[in-house]
Write a protein that holds these residues in place. Sequence first.
Motif, PDB file in Angstrom:
ATOM      1  N   LEU A 190       0.890  -1.165   0.000  1.00  0.00           N
ATOM      2  CA  LEU A 190       0.000   0.000   0.000  1.00  0.00           C
ATOM      3  C   LEU A 190       0.926   1.213   0.000  1.00  0.00           C
ATOM      4  O   LEU A 190       1.515   1.554   1.035  1.00  0.00           O
ATOM      5  CB  LEU A 190      -0.902  -0.016   1.226  1.00  0.00           C
ATOM      6  N   PRO A 191       1.118   1.852  -1.162  1.00  0.00           N
ATOM      7  CA  PRO A 191       2.159   2.878  -1.260  1.00  0.00           C
ATOM      8  C   PRO A 191       1.899   4.154  -0.471  1.00  0.00           C
ATOM      9  O   PRO A 191       2.841   4.878  -0.165  1.00  0.00           O
ATOM     10  CB  PRO A 191       2.245   3.173  -2.756  1.00  0.00           C
ATOM     11  N   GLN A 192       0.647   4.432  -0.121  1.00  0.00           N
ATOM     12  CA  GLN A 192       0.367   5.686   0.581  1.00  0.00           C
ATOM     13  C   GLN A 192      -0.764   5.456   1.578  1.00  0.00           C
ATOM     14  O   GLN A 192      -1.930   5.428   1.212  1.00  0.00           O
ATOM     15  CB  GLN A 192      -0.009   6.767  -0.427  1.00  0.00           C
ATOM     16  N   THR A 242       2.987   8.986  -7.733  1.00  0.00           N
ATOM     17  CA  THR A 242       4.058   8.519  -8.616  1.00  0.00           C
ATOM     18  C   THR A 242       3.647   7.283  -9.402  1.00  0.00           C
ATOM     19  O   THR A 242       3.810   7.228 -10.615  1.00  0.00           O
ATOM     20  CB  THR A 242       5.330   8.213  -7.797  1.00  0.00           C
ATOM     21  N   THR A 243       3.104   6.279  -8.707  1.00  0.00           N
ATOM     22  CA  THR A 243       2.783   5.006  -9.358  1.00  0.00           C
ATOM     23  C   THR A 243       1.347   4.932  -9.862  1.00  0.00           C
ATOM     24  O   THR A 243       1.037   4.097 -10.707  1.00  0.00           O
ATOM     25  CB  THR A 243       3.004   3.839  -8.387  1.00  0.00           C
ATOM     26  N   GLY A 244       0.448   5.754  -9.309  1.00  0.00           N
ATOM     27  CA  GLY A 244      -0.964   5.672  -9.662  1.00  0.00           C
ATOM     28  C   GLY A 244      -1.680   4.523  -8.988  1.00  0.00           C
ATOM     29  O   GLY A 244      -2.840   4.260  -9.256  1.00  0.00           O
TER      30      GLY A 244
END
Length: 139
Positions: free
Chosen positions: A93-95, A125-127
Amino acid sequence: TVSGLQNLQADDAAVQGVVQSIAFTLAKNNARGQYGIGSAAAQGMGRGTIQVDGTMSVYFTSFDLYNDYKSETDKMISFRIVDGTDAGYVVTLPQVTLVNPAIQAGGPDTDVLANFSMEASQDATTGCTIQIDKFDAAA
């Protein structure tokens, strides 16, 4: 689980504190078929959005996660889920934002737990809101 969940990390480092539990809910909101006159089949699809929410319960051994909550600092949360052959998935989970902390202190000689709700949002950044990577067992 003892051996099936591995490498629970926040921002590529071990989570500061002993995690008692972690849970996530995924929902696809507003995905829909686009129907028109003259056809029984959908002519298109509305993509909708992915919503990822969760909870994390941590033995309160430091103020690190609580300070992240107070400063509204987003964290990247990741962990591995493996089977008996060491094949499995990496969930990222990037954010993630920690919200609604509840500190439970029962009294003398009891554990102090910090229970957080988590809200994942799309990474600029990654969407991605969530990324799941499959990996095979090491040969």
